[in-house]
Design an enzyme around this catalytic site. Structure first.
Site, mmCIF file in Angstrom:
data_model
loop_
_atom_site.group_PDB
_atom_site.id
_atom_site.type_symbol
_atom_site.label_atom_id
_atom_site.label_comp_id
_atom_site.label_asym_id
_atom_site.label_seq_id
_atom_site.Cartn_x
_atom_site.Cartn_y
_atom_site.Cartn_z
ATOM 1 N N SER A 43 -7.979 2.764 -3.407
ATOM 2 C CA SER A 43 -6.801 2.818 -2.544
ATOM 3 C C SER A 43 -6.011 1.522 -2.626
ATOM 4 O O SER A 43 -4.775 1.531 -2.708
ATOM 5 C CB SER A 43 -7.225 3.085 -1.097
ATOM 6 O OG SER A 43 -6.106 3.142 -0.242
ATOM 7 N N ARG B 78 -3.077 -4.966 3.313
ATOM 8 C CA ARG B 78 -3.903 -4.304 4.331
ATOM 9 C C ARG B 78 -3.039 -3.469 5.276
ATOM 10 O O ARG B 78 -3.446 -2.386 5.692
ATOM 11 C CB ARG B 78 -4.705 -5.332 5.118
ATOM 12 C CG ARG B 78 -5.611 -4.703 6.157
ATOM 13 C CD ARG B 78 -6.917 -5.399 6.271
ATOM 14 N NE ARG B 78 -7.778 -4.750 7.252
ATOM 15 C CZ ARG B 78 -9.040 -5.075 7.468
ATOM 16 N NH1 ARG B 78 -9.598 -6.046 6.762
ATOM 17 N NH2 ARG B 78 -9.760 -4.440 8.366
ATOM 18 N N HIS C 292 -2.067 -0.373 3.306
ATOM 19 C CA HIS C 292 -3.273 0.437 3.173
ATOM 20 C C HIS C 292 -3.565 1.177 4.473
ATOM 21 O O HIS C 292 -3.907 2.364 4.467
ATOM 22 C CB HIS C 292 -4.444 -0.468 2.796
ATOM 23 C CG HIS C 292 -5.673 0.272 2.395
ATOM 24 N ND1 HIS C 292 -6.840 -0.369 2.068
ATOM 25 C CD2 HIS C 292 -5.951 1.595 2.281
ATOM 26 C CE1 HIS C 292 -7.768 0.522 1.757
ATOM 27 N NE2 HIS C 292 -7.255 1.717 1.883
#
Length: 206
Positions: free
Chosen positions: A16, A41, A44
């Site tokens: 991912s 992050r 994500h």
């Protein structure tokens, strides 16, 4: 990485993250390594590459935030949902009876009142605002007046009433900060940014 605790989980997180890097590589080319890790992050966690274009960091934000975490500085949040998602002891005073009383007496939001209460309790550390623009405006006010020791501010409130304006207000100060421009933001963004900083402070993979 992203809470993965098994081989399969780690592999999913790794793949991912690779996809995220491909999607946002051009938008993060001017950022430093720590800032890149934070944005990755966030993207994500939200599955929204636009955050790579609207996330901004003030000069020195990462250094100040990491310095605070490594020197046992606290973390203060605007709502319980943000506090619950952060992988580090954090404080949220919005449910305190004293905060409710202050909000009613002053006719302000409980989120804003909770920032005043935190300042009165001697809070020092990172402030994480994911939902309440009124809380962010209060943090700015208290910090500029020398009444709150906000070492760094994650200012990412979400919404169409006051969110963008509060972030622009923070952007215009010298308080170390990160923001998401416009109405976008929210709990997932605030939590992702905070947890990325926590991982960086411990020299762990973000």
């Amino acid at each position: 990485m992203m809470g993965a605790s098994t081989g399969q989980g780690y592999e999913i997180a790794r793949k991912s993250r690779e996809i995220v890097r491909e999607l946002i590589s051009e938008d993060i080319s001017s950022l430093g390594p720590a800032e890149v890790a934070i944005v990755e992050r966030i993207v994500h966690s939200t599955a929204d590459p636009e955050y790579a274009r609207i996330t901004e960091f003030s000069q020195g934000f990462v250094d100040e935030a990491l310095r605070s975490l490594r020197s046992s500085g606290g973390i203060l949040t605007d709502i319980e949902m943000v506090r619950a998602g952060i992988s580090h002891p954090s404080r949220c005073y919005i449910r305190e009876p004293a905060v409710r009383e202050l909000a009613e007496k002053r006719d302000i939001t409980r989120a804003a009142a909770s920032m005043e209460y935190a300042a009165s309790q001697g809070f020092r550390g990172i402030v994480v605002i994911g939902n309440a623009p009124t809380a962010l405006m209060k943090v700015i006010e208290l910090t500029l007046e020398g009444l709150m020791d906000a070492r760094a501010v994650i200012g990412v409130p979400v919404g169409f009433v006051g969110a963008a304006e509060s972030k622009e207000a923070l952007r215009g100060t010298e308080i170390p900060h990160m923001i998401t421009r416009g109405p976008k933001g929210g709990t997932p963004v605030a939590v992702a940014a905070a947890n990325a900083l926590i991982a960086l402070s411990k020299d762990k993979e973000v």
